[in-house]
Write a protein that holds these residues in place. Structure first.
Motif, PDB file in Angstrom:
ATOM      1  N   LYS A   6      10.577   5.573   3.652  1.00 24.79           N
ATOM      2  CA  LYS A   6       9.467   6.369   3.141  1.00 24.79           C
ATOM      3  C   LYS A   6       9.856   7.845   3.093  1.00 24.79           C
ATOM      4  CE  LYS A   6       5.243   5.227   4.029  1.00 24.79           C
ATOM      5  NZ  LYS A   6       3.895   4.994   4.642  1.00 24.79           N
TER       6      LYS A   6
ATOM      7  N   GLY B  35       7.944   3.006  -0.628  1.00 23.21           N
ATOM      8  CA  GLY B  35       7.429   4.266  -0.091  1.00 23.21           C
ATOM      9  C   GLY B  35       8.358   5.428  -0.332  1.00 23.21           C
TER      10      GLY B  35
ATOM     11  N   THR C  19       0.390   2.630   2.707  1.00 20.75           N
ATOM     12  CA  THR C  19       0.709   3.808   1.891  1.00 20.75           C
ATOM     13  C   THR C  19      -0.546   4.665   1.773  1.00 20.75           C
ATOM     14  OG1 THR C  19       2.210   2.425   0.571  1.00 20.75           O
ATOM     15  CG2 THR C  19       1.667   4.602  -0.302  1.00 20.75           C
TER      16      THR C  19
END
Length: 587
Positions: A103, A128, A211
């Motif tokens: 991410k 991500g 998310t």
């Protein structure tokens, strides 16, 4: 020059538009309602663009509906359903996870319009990671600027592009850990991986982690005529705007075949060549080849394209040709044509009505806005040359900057000022990467300042006048280059025009036009005088160009905008700055 408005009647619609009553839609619109029309991640784990674009359809009756139809250079056609897209993007997400990419890490793709680009875009978002596409025609230095400024950790590209444009940069990019080669059958060494090999052993199952709607998702670099590119960062919540504009502006319906000609290396090609049509669950055409009028018309006919989104440059190229498309091609399925990239000249709007069977609907937005902000809607009358009216949920105003740096909102009609948008729409960029001061300067008193000069008429239609730094001041008059260009293009000999202000001792600036002519037209002094007289009659001597220079081709950036600043720099013998976004001569 006054152009008659094109009025719509309910009988003229083959499909009833989503937006029929603009005032009513705006009155009842809310971004919260838009959010409820999307799914969100299972279990209330937030919002992810790729889930809305792919997985939510793959788990419904749309599982086997065509999502992408790729048209290759040799007649090859590859079709991917929403299930195919789910599996391929899952595989890519697993490849990233296996490499330790997580991410907030940035994944760049530097490739032509090939299927792997689309799998990588969606897989990166599922993981991500922040996704950033690059235009494949860039040279090494603009690539370096973007990879370095964007903190690239992963680059997906082809062997040829890597060897020609990237390999020489590796020592200057210590953060770039992984090169994924789309066409390599074997790994080339540590950090240089065969993407097909890794995709083949990666699982087709992937669970998107929680998310947040404000998590970074997309990085787009703006294309300017001078200076270094700016990296505009967008978040997953931008999908609200992609969905809303697909619904209200592009007017997507379930059976539509949609073709956006923009390359994903630019924001239009990403927002409306990938995200918006997939979120709507429709079929998206991808053409691997550069502009070719005959090929394009054949695609419209063969693929039965119903909604087409292209650029003013492409439209002008088609207008230059002695082709009557509806006599040669079956375009009966085409119900809407949209344009973006720079203001669409009024005669192009009218040409669409005659040549394509539908007027062309211009719209306005910027890399920073992340999606369409002002548009001409299918159910509303078109006023040729106008940008249209703001998207429901968008508050637009004409403002004047004061000496004390405050803003005055101009309430009078047809008064020129800078276009400003009230902060807070979902796809508003959240940062210029590593340029906080520059970002903050874009906002004053809760308004985003666009740098575009406009006027608003009494019915709420906005009209583009020019960029704040493009306005020509000549003998006390404020002259819009766009207005002069539009008038020149109304002459039957003119294909394209770019207008600048040239320093002049007496006038301050005089208006100079650079003109590209239609094929078969002779560029001589007689035509030059004819064009000057033509514009004087229509604009008056204070506004008409005093000098006209003929050129075979005008410089444009990759988004199709004529680069007035570059024309001016060349005229004055000034350094040309960063022209990495220009079209090449043979394109």
């Amino acid at each position: 020059m006054h152009w008659q408005a094109i009025k719509k009647t309910p009988k003229s619609f083959r499909v009833t538009p989503h937006l029929l009553d603009y005032e009513e839609t705006c009155a009842h619109f809310s971004w919260e309602t838009i959010g409820r029309e999307l799914n969100g991640l299972p279990g209330g784990k937030g919002l992810n663009i790729a889930h809305e674009a792919v997985d939510r359809h793959a788990n419904t009756h749309l599982a086997h509906h065509p999502a992408l139809r790729w048209l290759g250079p040799d007649g090859t056609v590859l079709e991917y359903t929403y299930t195919d897209l789910q599996q391929q993007s899952n595989r890519f997400a697993n490849v990233l996870r296996q490499l330790g990419v997580g991410k907030g890490d940035t994944v760049f793709v530097f490739a032509d319009r090939i299927p792997a680009l689309y799998f990588a875009a969606l897989g990166s978002l599922k993981n991500g990671s922040i996704f950033c596409p690059l235009f494949s025609a860039f040279g090494p230095e603009p690539v370096y600027q973007r990879l370095q400024r964007g903190h690239a950790k992963v680059l997906v590209t082809t062997t040829q592009i890597f060897q020609q444009k990237v390999e020489q940069l590796r020592e200057r990019l210590p953060q770039l850990q992984h090169i994924l080669l789309i066409d390599a059958s074997d790994d080339l060494g540590e950090g240089h991986w065969s993407l097909p090999q890794k995709m083949m052993v990666a699982s087709e199952d992937f669970t998107i982690e929680a998310t947040d709607p404000e998590d970074p998702a997309l990085l787009h670099f703006t294309s300017g005529t001078t200076g270094m590119p700016k990296g505009a960062l967008h978040v997953h919540k931008a999908v609200f705007t992609h969905y809303a504009t697909g619904k209200f502006v592009l007017d997507f319906h379930p059976d539509d075949i949609f073709w956006c000609t923009a390359d994903p290396g630019w924001v239009t090609g990403m927002a409306y060549g990938i995200i918006a049509p997939l979120v709507a669950g429709i079929t998206c055409i991808i053409d691997s080849e550069p502009f070719n009028a005959e090929r394009w018309y054949k695609i419209l006919e063969r693929e039965q394209v119903s909604i087409w989104y292209t650029s003013p440059t492409a439209i002008r190229r088609l207008m230059r040709l002695d082709i009557q498309p509806r006599r040669l091609y079956d375009l009966r399925h085409l119900r809407a044509v949209h344009s973006v990239g720079e203001p669409l000249n009024p005669e192009a709007v009218i040409w669409g009505q005659d040549a394509l069977g539908t007027a062309i609907h211009d719209n306005w937005w910027q890399t920073e806005t992340g999606g369409i902000m002002i548009a001409n809607y299918l159910a509303m009358e078109i006023r040729p040359g106008s940008m249209g009216r703001p998207l429901p949920g968008i508050q637009a105003a004409v403002i004047r900057r004061q000496k004390d740096h405050s803003l005055e909102v101009i309430t009078e009609d047809n008064v020129e000022g800078e276009l400003a948008l009230q902060k807070g729409w979902p796809s508003m960029f959240r940062a210029y990467v590593d340029e906080d001061t520059r970002y903050r300067k874009c906002f004053v008193d809760q308004w985003y300042l666009t740098g575009d000069i406009v006027r608003r008429d009494g019915d709420g239609y906005f009209w583009f006048v020019g960029r704040a730094d493009d306005i020509i001041k000549t003998a006390g008059h404020m002259v819009s280059p766009f207005e002069v260009e539009s008038t020149l293009m109304a002459h039957p000999a003119v294909a394209e025009a770019g207008v600048i202000g040239k320093p002049d001792v007496l006038l301050g600036e005089l208006v100079k036009a650079f003109v590209a002519l239609k094929p078969g037209t002779v560029a001589d002094d007689q035509l030059r005088l004819e064009l000057i007289g033509f514009t004087r009659r229509r604009l008056g001597p204070a506004v008409a160009p005093r000098e006209i220079e003929f050129q075979n081709q005008l410089p444009k950036n990759r988004a199709g905008k004529i680069m007035r600043r570059l024309l001016k720099d060349r005229e004055l013998g000034m350094p040309e700055g960063d022209f990495s976004t220009m079209e090449t001569e043979n394109e």
